[in-house]
Every structure is written in structure tokens, then in C-alpha cells.
Scaffold this motif. Structure first.
Motif, PDB file in Angstrom:
ATOM      1  N   ARG A 232       0.943  -1.122  -0.143  1.00  0.00           N
ATOM      2  CA  ARG A 232       0.036   0.097  -0.080  1.00  0.00           C
ATOM      3  C   ARG A 232       1.029   1.454  -0.140  1.00  0.00           C
ATOM      4  NH1 ARG A 232      -5.357  -0.408   0.560  1.00  0.00           N
ATOM      5  NH2 ARG A 232      -5.606   1.580   1.391  1.00  0.00           N
ATOM      6  N   VAL A 233       2.072   1.073   0.064  1.00  0.00           N
ATOM      7  CA  VAL A 233       3.212   2.146   0.178  1.00  0.00           C
ATOM      8  C   VAL A 233       4.330   1.735  -0.575  1.00  0.00           C
ATOM      9  CG1 VAL A 233       2.289   3.393   2.190  1.00  0.00           C
ATOM     10  CG2 VAL A 233       4.475   1.547   2.200  1.00  0.00           C
ATOM     11  N   THR A 234       5.042   2.795  -1.363  1.00  0.00           N
ATOM     12  CA  THR A 234       6.425   2.488  -1.802  1.00  0.00           C
ATOM     13  C   THR A 234       7.444   2.916  -0.537  1.00  0.00           C
ATOM     14  OG1 THR A 234       5.460   3.021  -3.950  1.00  0.00           O
ATOM     15  CG2 THR A 234       7.976   3.112  -3.754  1.00  0.00           C
ATOM     16  N   PRO A 235       8.120   1.842   0.100  1.00  0.00           N
ATOM     17  CA  PRO A 235       8.929   2.021   0.931  1.00  0.00           C
ATOM     18  C   PRO A 235      10.272   2.877   0.952  1.00  0.00           C
ATOM     19  CG  PRO A 235       9.104  -0.213   0.544  1.00  0.00           C
ATOM     20  CD  PRO A 235       8.128   0.697  -0.339  1.00  0.00           C
ATOM     21  N   ASP A 236      10.939   3.307   1.906  1.00  0.00           N
ATOM     22  CA  ASP A 236      12.217   3.517   1.670  1.00  0.00           C
ATOM     23  C   ASP A 236      13.039   2.357   1.443  1.00  0.00           C
ATOM     24  OD1 ASP A 236      11.664   6.139   2.597  1.00  0.00           O
ATOM     25  OD2 ASP A 236      12.250   5.921   4.575  1.00  0.00           O
ATOM     26  N   GLU A 237      14.191   2.397   0.833  1.00  0.00           N
ATOM     27  CA  GLU A 237      15.038   1.255   0.159  1.00  0.00           C
ATOM     28  C   GLU A 237      16.434   1.609   0.713  1.00  0.00           C
ATOM     29  OE1 GLU A 237      14.205  -1.209  -3.206  1.00  0.00           O
ATOM     30  OE2 GLU A 237      15.729   0.435  -4.128  1.00  0.00           O
ATOM     31  N   PHE A 238      17.164   0.681   1.459  1.00  0.00           N
ATOM     32  CA  PHE A 238      18.570   0.842   1.930  1.00  0.00           C
ATOM     33  C   PHE A 238      19.301  -0.353   1.607  1.00  0.00           C
ATOM     34  CE2 PHE A 238      15.841   2.648   5.166  1.00  0.00           C
ATOM     35  CZ  PHE A 238      15.974   4.178   4.863  1.00  0.00           C
ATOM     36  N   TYR A 239      20.701  -0.128   0.831  1.00  0.00           N
ATOM     37  CA  TYR A 239      21.232  -1.149   0.569  1.00  0.00           C
ATOM     38  C   TYR A 239      22.678  -1.198   1.483  1.00  0.00           C
ATOM     39  CZ  TYR A 239      19.011  -3.422  -3.377  1.00  0.00           C
ATOM     40  OH  TYR A 239      17.896  -4.047  -4.328  1.00  0.00           O
ATOM     41  N   VAL A 240      23.145  -2.229   1.916  1.00  0.00           N
ATOM     42  CA  VAL A 240      24.373  -2.349   2.888  1.00  0.00           C
ATOM     43  C   VAL A 240      25.014  -3.336   2.283  1.00  0.00           C
ATOM     44  CG1 VAL A 240      25.176  -2.564   5.197  1.00  0.00           C
ATOM     45  CG2 VAL A 240      23.037  -1.645   5.058  1.00  0.00           C
ATOM     46  N   HIS A 241      26.464  -2.879   2.295  1.00  0.00           N
ATOM     47  CA  HIS A 241      27.464  -4.033   1.710  1.00  0.00           C
ATOM     48  C   HIS A 241      27.875  -4.993   2.641  1.00  0.00           C
ATOM     49  CE1 HIS A 241      31.652  -4.767  -0.384  1.00  0.00           C
ATOM     50  NE2 HIS A 241      30.605  -5.435  -1.059  1.00  0.00           N
ATOM     51  N   LYS A 242      27.823  -6.218   2.720  1.00  0.00           N
ATOM     52  CA  LYS A 242      28.251  -7.030   3.565  1.00  0.00           C
ATOM     53  C   LYS A 242      29.574  -7.205   4.014  1.00  0.00           C
ATOM     54  CE  LYS A 242      24.370 -10.193   3.049  1.00  0.00           C
ATOM     55  NZ  LYS A 242      24.264 -11.989   2.597  1.00  0.00           N
ATOM     56  N   SER A 251      29.008   0.871   6.053  1.00  0.00           N
ATOM     57  CA  SER A 251      28.865   0.606   4.456  1.00  0.00           C
ATOM     58  C   SER A 251      27.656   0.291   4.062  1.00  0.00           C
ATOM     59  CB  SER A 251      29.539  -0.780   4.234  1.00  0.00           C
ATOM     60  OG  SER A 251      28.888  -1.847   5.202  1.00  0.00           O
ATOM     61  N   ILE A 252      26.740   1.630   4.185  1.00  0.00           N
ATOM     62  CA  ILE A 252      25.366   1.913   3.437  1.00  0.00           C
ATOM     63  C   ILE A 252      25.689   2.375   2.199  1.00  0.00           C
ATOM     64  CG2 ILE A 252      23.438   3.281   3.486  1.00  0.00           C
ATOM     65  CD1 ILE A 252      23.753   3.565   6.597  1.00  0.00           C
ATOM     66  N   ILE A 253      25.481   1.728   1.053  1.00  0.00           N
ATOM     67  CA  ILE A 253      25.769   2.108  -0.379  1.00  0.00           C
ATOM     68  C   ILE A 253      24.959   2.517  -1.031  1.00  0.00           C
ATOM     69  CG2 ILE A 253      27.589   0.200  -0.238  1.00  0.00           C
ATOM     70  CD1 ILE A 253      26.024  -1.413  -1.867  1.00  0.00           C
ATOM     71  N   LEU A 254      23.471   2.505  -0.508  1.00  0.00           N
ATOM     72  CA  LEU A 254      22.304   3.099  -1.392  1.00  0.00           C
ATOM     73  C   LEU A 254      21.177   3.532  -0.474  1.00  0.00           C
ATOM     74  CD1 LEU A 254      21.430   3.997  -4.464  1.00  0.00           C
ATOM     75  CD2 LEU A 254      20.250   1.699  -4.297  1.00  0.00           C
ATOM     76  N   PHE A 285      13.884  10.094   5.769  1.00  0.00           N
ATOM     77  CA  PHE A 285      13.846   8.445   6.073  1.00  0.00           C
ATOM     78  C   PHE A 285      13.118   7.946   7.185  1.00  0.00           C
ATOM     79  CE2 PHE A 285      17.300   9.408   2.911  1.00  0.00           C
ATOM     80  CZ  PHE A 285      16.898   8.739   1.596  1.00  0.00           C
ATOM     81  N   SER A 286      12.533   6.815   7.172  1.00  0.00           N
ATOM     82  CA  SER A 286      12.016   6.150   8.405  1.00  0.00           C
ATOM     83  C   SER A 286      12.869   5.586   9.521  1.00  0.00           C
ATOM     84  CB  SER A 286      11.063   5.287   7.985  1.00  0.00           C
ATOM     85  OG  SER A 286      11.325   4.503   6.979  1.00  0.00           O
ATOM     86  N   LEU A 287      14.437   5.438   8.940  1.00  0.00           N
ATOM     87  CA  LEU A 287      15.457   5.015   9.830  1.00  0.00           C
ATOM     88  C   LEU A 287      16.535   5.948   9.722  1.00  0.00           C
ATOM     89  CD1 LEU A 287      15.530   0.972   8.901  1.00  0.00           C
ATOM     90  CD2 LEU A 287      14.725   2.047  11.093  1.00  0.00           C
ATOM     91  N   THR A 288      17.335   5.898  10.980  1.00  0.00           N
ATOM     92  CA  THR A 288      18.499   6.612  10.700  1.00  0.00           C
ATOM     93  C   THR A 288      19.639   5.601  10.467  1.00  0.00           C
ATOM     94  OG1 THR A 288      19.226   5.942  13.170  1.00  0.00           O
ATOM     95  CG2 THR A 288      17.828   7.775  13.117  1.00  0.00           C
ATOM     96  N   ASP A 289      20.831   6.067   9.970  1.00  0.00           N
ATOM     97  CA  ASP A 289      22.016   5.613   9.378  1.00  0.00           C
ATOM     98  C   ASP A 289      22.165   4.403  10.809  1.00  0.00           C
ATOM     99  OD1 ASP A 289      21.769   6.871   7.227  1.00  0.00           O
ATOM    100  OD2 ASP A 289      23.614   7.685   7.406  1.00  0.00           O
ATOM    101  N   ILE A 292      19.999   1.488  10.450  1.00  0.00           N
ATOM    102  CA  ILE A 292      19.878   0.667   9.191  1.00  0.00           C
ATOM    103  C   ILE A 292      21.417  -0.368   9.562  1.00  0.00           C
ATOM    104  CG2 ILE A 292      21.083   0.815   7.030  1.00  0.00           C
ATOM    105  CD1 ILE A 292      19.742   3.693   6.716  1.00  0.00           C
ATOM    106  N   LEU A 293      22.319   0.166  10.141  1.00  0.00           N
ATOM    107  CA  LEU A 293      23.608  -0.513  10.367  1.00  0.00           C
ATOM    108  C   LEU A 293      23.357  -1.657  11.446  1.00  0.00           C
ATOM    109  CD1 LEU A 293      26.270   2.276  10.356  1.00  0.00           C
ATOM    110  CD2 LEU A 293      25.939   0.529   8.501  1.00  0.00           C
ATOM    111  N   ILE A 294      22.568  -1.499  12.349  1.00  0.00           N
ATOM    112  CA  ILE A 294      22.113  -2.264  13.275  1.00  0.00           C
ATOM    113  C   ILE A 294      21.311  -3.597  12.894  1.00  0.00           C
ATOM    114  CG2 ILE A 294      20.723  -2.850  15.504  1.00  0.00           C
ATOM    115  CD1 ILE A 294      21.500   0.242  16.671  1.00  0.00           C
ATOM    116  N   LEU A 295      20.468  -3.276  12.121  1.00  0.00           N
ATOM    117  CA  LEU A 295      19.528  -4.264  11.341  1.00  0.00           C
ATOM    118  C   LEU A 295      20.412  -4.885  10.452  1.00  0.00           C
ATOM    119  CD1 LEU A 295      16.360  -2.209  11.035  1.00  0.00           C
ATOM    120  CD2 LEU A 295      16.536  -4.067  12.288  1.00  0.00           C
TER     121      LEU A 295
END
Length: 454
Positions: A232-242, A251-254, A285-289, A292-295
């Protein structure tokens, strides 16, 4: 010792036949990963023994055999009639007294743990064939959120049991050749996380489209995560490099900002309600950096433990600011693949696309547009057409195998339409703004999921 209930802390991944994939995974994580800092809300599971006991005590098992003798899997009308009759038989039945007593005793114990008289819980189904490496059963069964008190809890559990025979669950089992009357169900009762006051979402421990294993994809939106899964929504999207994350880098890359204009919050009468998100909040953004890194770190730990890519649901508690993992299951598309060969599709045109969105999968679909505004008109959909709609939810699953491609106006890579179309190998583009207005019924279109992710 309970006959029909197990607390999550008593369960491990070996207990799938007893509590299904979802509940077994929760128990396994509480036992093995809590000590590594991963936070999981507590709860308990009604085992498959409770499910079969409920059916047999009410002689519903015999009624179901009679109902399914007449079932014609090729007829949508037969599917509707069979599902309706099966659900009615289950909902009219009563809980055996000893089972009801066990359920309520466990619920009050959970409430006491959280210093509440009637605590708020999520009531979710956990199928025995569910969450296996080749089947997602994404959204096939019902989930009931913000459930409080005796009557609402018992009703929610009964509805979960009945959802074993929702039209979409029957259609999905037919597609996957899972026997209807041998399929067991467990029900999980888990303490809610107040993400209605913060955010929630879904994580994949690989790239959902290519299967590239060195990234983590996190989707996030305001409020309870159901709104994101339902598309029902288009969410925020985050990519992290493992690999660099493991080396200690941030290492948040996007980071892509989504269209988060709605959210699900608690309704005062129980359950959920949909409200609008403030314009200023939509642009953040609905999450802080840091979150994002903790998750991302937690996701790496979960994947390492299970030794297979994971599809994870998380939630942030708006009261405490704490993050929680509320589910984890195997990723069902890329993980089971035998990668002895590589498939590639190419589109032979230099034309610019008339619409763009987020591409799901790596195939090309072609057909005549069929705009379906809502589920009540799904019977108009014909085999080989391109399904165009605002969004899909699990009720649409019976139509998916007929589609040459799927286009939705809302949703991200982890919404229901994306998960199921990816698993069935149907090209889909989600988050396509204005699709139902710009495209016309009968228009011949090509849906290209190979020329780029967006």
C-alpha cells in the motif's frame, strides 16, 4: 507440562513439524541469538496438535473430507464454494474446554511478564509446509494485530485456523502440490512492538532480483509493517554492503526515499486503522543510519546462523526506541536455485518506456492490458493478459499464474506482489505511478524487467 502450547523459549528449528517454520524460527532465534544482542518479542505457540485436536473434537476433519471430494481445482467458482464451506465449518466449531484454558493461562502469563492485565499481541499462523526453502506462502494465511483480551484472542485464533482454507491458500497449495487435508497449522501469539509510533519493514540478506549475496536490502516505512507487505506504500530502500560491514565500515551504499504517504496505527477499538503521514515526515527517511547498520549486522548474524539467505521482518518500538526482529524465514527464490546455468533475456527496441517503476525478476512479459481496480472484478481477468492495478494483496494470488506480467502503482521489492511474482517467475513492475490512468484496457504492452532495476 502443556499438551498443546509451547513457549518460544522451548522451541528450536527442529520443531517445524510441531509449530511450523515461522514459530520454529522465533524459538531458535530466542535460544541462540538473543545472547548476541538480537531482540525478539516473547510469546508462545499453539502446536499442530492443538490444530488437529480442534478439528477432531468438533468432527470438522470429517466435514472437510466431504467438502473437498467435490472440489474442482480448475474452477474459480468451485474454489470459492469449497473455501467458504471449509471456513464456515471451522468458525462454527468451539474450542475444547481444556484447550481454551491452556490458551488463556499462557496469555495471562505473557501479559504479566509485560506488567499488563491484557497485553497487546500479534496472532499469526505458522504452517508446517510454510517458510520452507522453495515456498514462501507469502501472506496466504491471516495475521491479526493489536489483539487484547480473552474474547478477541480466541476469535483471532479461530480465524487463523479458518484461514488454512482461504481461497488464496487453497490455490497456492494446488500450485505447489501440497495436500490440503494433511497440511497442519500452528498459531503464534507474540507480544506486539509499538511500531505504529515508529517504523517497520522487511530485510533480505541478498539482492532480491539478481541473488547477489554480498548486499543486504532493507525496506522501511512508517507504522506497522503490514502496510509495506501489502504494497500500500512504496517504502524507503537501503542497501548495505556485507563484506565491508563485517570489516567494521559503515557501509550503506544506497538510500532511496519512498512514497510513505499512509501508515497503519492502533485503532482504539482494537486492530488497526490507516491514517495519512504528515507531508514533512514523508520527506524524511524512516530509519537513521545507525539503525540501518544495527539491522544489517543482526541480519548477517541470522543468515550466518541459518547458513542460508533470509527474509526477515523487523519493527521499531516508538515508546522505547528499541529495534526488534519479529520473524525470519528462508529466502525462497534464489537460495534453492541450482545455478549450473545462467538465463538472460534481451529486449530488441530502442523506444523509451511509457512508464517506469521497480522491476521484479529478470524476465520480459507481453500482453494486453487488463486494469482491475479491485478484487471484486478479478473474474474479468483472462489468461495471458498483463494485470494492472493499484496494489495486490494475498487475495489476488489465484490470478497470478494466469498473468503474462504484473504492474502495480504502489509497493516495493519486498511487498506481497513482488515476493509471489518473483517466486512464480512472472515479470512484475511495482511502484509505477499513474499506471491505472495512463495504460488502457486492451493496449498491447511489453513489461521489461531486464533493462535496469528501475
Amino acid at each position: 507440562m502443556s499438551k498443546y502450547i509451547l513457549w518460544f523459549k522451548e522451541i528450536s528449528s527442529k520443531d517445524v513439524p510441531l509449530v511450523g517454520g515461522k514459530n520454529a524460527s522465533l524459538g531458535e532465534m530466542i535460544k541462540e541469538l538473543s545472547e548476541k544482542g538480537i531482540q525478539i518479542p516473547d510469546g508462545f505457540a499453539l502446536t499442530t496438535k492443538a490444530y488437529w485436536y480442534y478439528l477432531k473434537e468438533n468432527k470438522v476433519d470429517k466435514k472437510l473430507k466431504e467438502i473437498f471430494v467435490k472440489f474442482d481445482p480448475k474452477s474459480l467458482q468451485s474454489l470459492k464454494e469449497t473455501g467458504k464451506a471449509a471456513r464456515k465449518a471451522i468458525l462454527q466449531a468451539k474450542f475444547p474446554k481444556d484447550l481454551e484454558k491452556e490458551i488463556l493461562a499462557s496469555y495471562y502469563e505473557l501479559s504479566q511478564k509485560y506488567n499488563q492485565k491484557n497485553t497487546d499481541v500479534a496472532v499469526r499462523t505458522s504452517g508446517v509446509a510454510e517458510d520452507q526453502p522453495t515456498m514462501s506462502f507469502a501472506g496466504q494465511f491471516e495475521t491479526y494485530l493489536n489483539i487484547k483480551g480473552k474474547e478477541d484472542l480466541l476469535n483471532a485464533i479461530k480465524k487463523c485456523i479458518a484461514s488454512t482454507f482461504s481461497d488464496r491458500a487453497i490455490a497456492y497449495r494446488e500450485e505447489k502440490k501440497v495436500p490440503h487435508l494433511k497440511f497442519g497449522l500452528s498459531v503464534g501469539i507474540q507480544k506486539m512492538v509499538r511500531s505504529d509510533l515508529a517504523s517497520a519493514g522487511v530485510i533480505f540478506t541478498l539482492d532480491t532480483e539478481t541473488g547477489f549475496p554480498d548486499v543486504i536490502l532493507i525496506n522501511s516505512s512508517y507504522g506497522l509493517g503490514e502496510i509495506l507487505v501489502k504494497g500500500r506504500v512504496t517504502p524507503d530502500e537501503f542497501y548495505v554492503h556485507k563484506p565491508t560491514l563485517r570489516q567494521g565500515f559503515k557501509s550503506i551504499i544506497l538510500k532511496n526515499l519512498g512514497r510513505k504517504d499512509k501508515k497503519y496505527v492502533y485503532s482504539k477499538t482494537g486492530g488497526l486503522k490507516e491514517v495519512n503521514v504528515l507531508s514533512a515526515q514523508q520527506l524524511k527517511f524512516s530509519l537513521t543510519d545507525e539503525e540501518i547498520l544495527i539491522l544489517a549486522k543482526w541480519s548477517c548474524l541470522i543468515e550466518k546462523h541459518y547458513k542460508i539467505p533470509q527474509d526477515i521482518e523487523w519493527a521499531k518500538d516508538g515508546k522505547t526506541g528499541l529495534l526488534f526482529i519479529v520473524q525470519s524465514r528462508p529466502e525462497t527464490v534464489h537460495a534453492p536455485k541450482d545455478t549450473k546455468f545462467y538465463e538472460e533475456y534481451k529486449i530488441k527496441t530502442a523506444k523509451k518506456p511509457i512508464l517506469t517503476g521497480t522491476a521484479i525478476g529478470n524476465k520480459i512479459g507481453q500482453g494486453k492490458v487488463r486494469i482491475i481496480p479491485n478484487i471484486s472484478q478479478i473474474s474479468k481477468f483472462q489468461k495471458g493478459e498483463v494485470l494492472v492495478t493499484k496494489m495486490t494483496d494475498p487475495d489476488w494470488v489465484a490470478a497470478f499464474p494466469l498473468a503474462s506480467a504484473i504492474v502495480t502503482e504502489e509497493g516495493g521489492r519486498t511487498c506481497h506482489a513482488a515476493i509471489v511474482s518473483r517466486e512464480l517467475g512472472i515479470p512484475a513492475v511495482v511502484g509505477v505511478k499513474g499506471a491505472t490512468k495512463i495504460l488502457k484496457n486492451g493496449q498491447l504492452v511489453t513489461v521489461d524487467c531486464v533493462s535496469g532495476g528501475r
